[in-house]
Design a protein around this motif. Structure first.
Motif, mmCIF file in Angstrom:
data_model
loop_
_atom_site.group_PDB
_atom_site.id
_atom_site.type_symbol
_atom_site.label_atom_id
_atom_site.label_comp_id
_atom_site.label_asym_id
_atom_site.label_seq_id
_atom_site.Cartn_x
_atom_site.Cartn_y
_atom_site.Cartn_z
ATOM 1 N N LYS A 1 0.820 -1.216 0.000
ATOM 2 C CA LYS A 1 0.000 0.000 0.000
ATOM 3 C C LYS A 1 0.855 1.268 0.000
ATOM 4 O O LYS A 1 0.327 2.375 0.119
ATOM 5 N N ARG B 1 2.891 2.309 2.286
ATOM 6 C CA ARG B 1 3.060 2.962 3.591
ATOM 7 C C ARG B 1 4.403 2.615 4.229
ATOM 8 O O ARG B 1 4.814 3.224 5.203
ATOM 9 N N SER C 1 -6.443 -10.631 29.684
ATOM 10 C CA SER C 1 -7.723 -9.963 29.424
ATOM 11 C C SER C 1 -8.493 -9.708 30.706
ATOM 12 O O SER C 1 -9.431 -8.916 30.712
ATOM 13 N N HIS D 1 -2.589 -4.231 28.551
ATOM 14 C CA HIS D 1 -3.643 -4.959 27.834
ATOM 15 C C HIS D 1 -3.910 -4.322 26.476
ATOM 16 O O HIS D 1 -4.580 -3.289 26.380
ATOM 17 N N ASN E 1 -7.292 -6.445 20.201
ATOM 18 C CA ASN E 1 -7.167 -7.277 19.004
ATOM 19 C C ASN E 1 -7.983 -6.671 17.846
ATOM 20 O O ASN E 1 -9.161 -6.390 18.054
ATOM 21 N N ASN F 1 -13.136 -5.569 29.439
ATOM 22 C CA ASN F 1 -13.867 -6.837 29.362
ATOM 23 C C ASN F 1 -14.992 -6.973 30.386
ATOM 24 O O ASN F 1 -15.859 -7.826 30.239
HETATM 25 C C1 CAA Z 1 -10.728 -9.754 24.491
HETATM 26 C C2 CAA Z 1 -9.915 -8.647 24.986
HETATM 27 O O1 CAA Z 1 -9.226 -8.821 26.010
HETATM 28 C C3 CAA Z 1 -9.882 -7.296 24.428
HETATM 29 C C4 CAA Z 1 -10.165 -7.169 22.973
HETATM 30 O O2 CAA Z 1 -9.266 -7.102 22.181
HETATM 31 S S1 CAA Z 1 -11.763 -7.116 22.543
HETATM 32 C C5 CAA Z 1 -11.731 -6.915 20.795
HETATM 33 C C6 CAA Z 1 -11.477 -5.480 20.420
HETATM 34 N N1 CAA Z 1 -11.508 -5.372 19.001
HETATM 35 C C7 CAA Z 1 -12.637 -5.037 18.348
HETATM 36 O O3 CAA Z 1 -13.661 -4.739 18.941
HETATM 37 C C8 CAA Z 1 -12.527 -5.072 16.860
HETATM 38 C C9 CAA Z 1 -13.853 -4.771 16.184
HETATM 39 N N2 CAA Z 1 -13.658 -4.790 14.756
HETATM 40 C C10 CAA Z 1 -13.117 -3.741 14.088
HETATM 41 O O4 CAA Z 1 -12.775 -2.706 14.656
HETATM 42 C C11 CAA Z 1 -12.974 -3.900 12.594
HETATM 43 O O5 CAA Z 1 -13.868 -4.874 12.147
HETATM 44 C C12 CAA Z 1 -11.510 -4.281 12.146
HETATM 45 C C13 CAA Z 1 -10.545 -3.160 12.513
HETATM 46 C C14 CAA Z 1 -11.032 -5.572 12.786
HETATM 47 C C15 CAA Z 1 -11.507 -4.511 10.653
HETATM 48 O O6 CAA Z 1 -11.928 -3.328 10.064
HETATM 49 P P1 CAA Z 1 -12.788 -3.295 8.722
HETATM 50 O O7 CAA Z 1 -12.871 -1.875 8.306
HETATM 51 O O8 CAA Z 1 -14.020 -4.073 8.946
HETATM 52 O O9 CAA Z 1 -11.970 -4.181 7.730
HETATM 53 P P2 CAA Z 1 -10.808 -3.861 6.747
HETATM 54 O O10 CAA Z 1 -11.159 -2.708 5.830
HETATM 55 O O11 CAA Z 1 -10.501 -5.169 6.145
HETATM 56 O O12 CAA Z 1 -9.599 -3.430 7.685
HETATM 57 C C16 CAA Z 1 -9.298 -2.099 8.073
HETATM 58 C C17 CAA Z 1 -7.793 -2.039 8.278
HETATM 59 O O13 CAA Z 1 -7.410 -2.917 9.346
HETATM 60 C C18 CAA Z 1 -6.450 -3.880 8.872
HETATM 61 N N3 CAA Z 1 -6.744 -5.152 9.537
HETATM 62 C C19 CAA Z 1 -7.940 -5.766 9.598
HETATM 63 N N4 CAA Z 1 -7.847 -6.897 10.305
HETATM 64 C C20 CAA Z 1 -6.555 -7.005 10.688
HETATM 65 C C21 CAA Z 1 -5.824 -7.954 11.441
HETATM 66 N N5 CAA Z 1 -6.405 -9.040 11.982
HETATM 67 N N6 CAA Z 1 -4.501 -7.729 11.641
HETATM 68 C C22 CAA Z 1 -3.896 -6.649 11.132
HETATM 69 N N7 CAA Z 1 -4.533 -5.695 10.414
HETATM 70 C C23 CAA Z 1 -5.846 -5.881 10.186
HETATM 71 C C24 CAA Z 1 -6.679 -3.949 7.381
HETATM 72 O O14 CAA Z 1 -5.528 -4.360 6.725
HETATM 73 C C25 CAA Z 1 -7.029 -2.525 7.048
HETATM 74 O O15 CAA Z 1 -5.842 -1.759 7.009
HETATM 75 P P3 CAA Z 1 -5.684 -0.590 5.921
HETATM 76 O O16 CAA Z 1 -6.836 0.319 6.096
HETATM 77 O O17 CAA Z 1 -4.384 0.019 6.281
HETATM 78 O O18 CAA Z 1 -5.686 -1.302 4.639
#
Ligand code: CAA
Ligand code: NDP
Length: 285
Positions: free
Chosen positions: A57, A59, A120, A141, A144, A191
């Protein structure tokens, strides 16, 4: 405190590999540890894929990618990182595993090193108590997916010193994150709020209120969540979700945190979500 230049990350799963990636991108030397080389190689493959996407990309340059990867050393032995300034533990969400790792880290790591856990939900104070340096133990913490999510919840154990808190807060900012200070209570803030919602969504499936697809659609379109709660549960890992609910339930002794029986059943079946290929949905990993 001395500047943090070298980090050991323990556990090369979805969180540990992400933490190693952002640490190396921030210019830190990294030792990535897991119990088997196979897991380390899987974690490294994810890091390479993420960095390659940044290169594609425009970057990141190819040379920079090579430099980032060059800063990540790997080892199945914990003593490979004994000279690191901080250990960030991101192994499986299980207290016995974490206590075993912290006992070893306390033996191996230099006296002024910080011992952090990416847990977590497990109590930082209890983890700290098995070491001889509880004032240097802290929760760090990450969320993800680590390379994307901005937050690091920094959890102070009962004994955590101000100097250690400040050093970890600064480290999170150096890694491009925003640190938020939280005290040590079950599930912290993230959490304690998120998991009861996910558990309730699982109850909706269990009680036949709606299909997983319909529940996710309601929360995405109705509440503007980027992922529906069941997709998110699969993404986090159903084993981790269950472990967090158990900590909340046991920690508060309040029935509102009881894990849904369907969640237990899926975990017993090995349906752990995206990482195992099946949870509420099926994945072709
Ligand atoms: C359990 C615990 O203790 C705590 C926790 O972590 S709870 C979980 C917290 N996380 C969340 O709530 C995540 C909720 N989901 C999201 O925010 C979004 O769906 C997401 C950021 C995961 C994906 O975003 P999206 O807009 O739907 O998808 P997408 O357009 O494919 O991705 C956006 C960017 O993130 C990147 N990305 C998506 N998934 C990725 C992954 N698993 N790893 C690395 N990069 C990732 C993509 O490459 C993209 O980057 P660019 O814009 O630079 O190209
Ligand atoms: N998933 C998420 O959304 C989030 C998880 N966390 C927390 O991060 C931690 C890791 O979770 P996650 O990455 O999802 O889990 P994963 O299951 O993806 O990874 C855990 C890794 O740790 C390894 N491991 C187990 N025991 C040891 C040990 N003694 N020494 C070194 N490595 C070990 C596991 O190996 P093996 O497969 O052989 O067991 C596995 O490779 C947990 O504490 C979790 O609660 C925090 C924020 C978000």
């Amino acid at each position: 405190m001395a500047e943090i230049r070298k980090v050991m990350v323990i556990g090369a799963g979805q969180m540990g590999s992400g933490i190693a990636q952002v640490a190396a991108e921030a210019g830190l030397q990294v030792v990535l540890n897991d119990i088997q080389d196979e897991f380390i190689q899987r974690g490294l493959a994810v890091i390479r894929k993420n960095l390659q996407r940044a290169v594609d990309k425009g970057r990141m340059g190819q040379e920079e990618m090579a430099a980032v990867l060059g800063r990540i050393e790997t080892s199945c032995q914990l003593d490979a990182g004994s000279d690191a300034d901080i250990a960030i533990e991101a192994a499986t969400e299980n207290m016995d595993i974490k206590l075993g790792i912290f006992r070893k880290l306390d033996e191996l790591m230099k006296g002024d090193a910080i011992l952090a856990s990416n847990t977590s939900s497990l109590p930082i104070t209890e983890i700290a108590a098995v070491t001889r340096r509880p004032e240097q133990v802290i929760g760090m913490h990450f969320m993800n997916p680590v390379p994307v999510m901005k937050l690091v919840e920094v959890i102070r154990g009962l004994a955590t010193s101000d100097a250690v808190y400040t050093a970890v807060h600064e480290l999170a900012e150096k890694m491009g994150k925003t640190a938020v200070e939280v005290n040590d209570f079950p599930g912290f803030v993230s959490n304690r709020v998120l998991l009861p919602m996910i558990n309730e969504a699982i109850y909706c499936v269990y009680e036949g209120v709606a299909t997983p697809e319909a529940i996710d659609e309601v929360m995405k379109l109705g509440m503007n969540h980027p992922m529906g709660p069941l997709t998110l549960a699969d993404f986090i890992g159903l084993d981790t979700c269950l472990a967090i609910m158990e900590v909340l339930y046991e920690g508060f002794r309040d029935s509102k945190y009881r894990p849904c029986p369907l969640l237990r059943k899926y975990v017993k079946a090995g349906w752990l979500g995206k990482k195992s290929g099946r949870g509420f949905y099926v994945y072709n990993n």
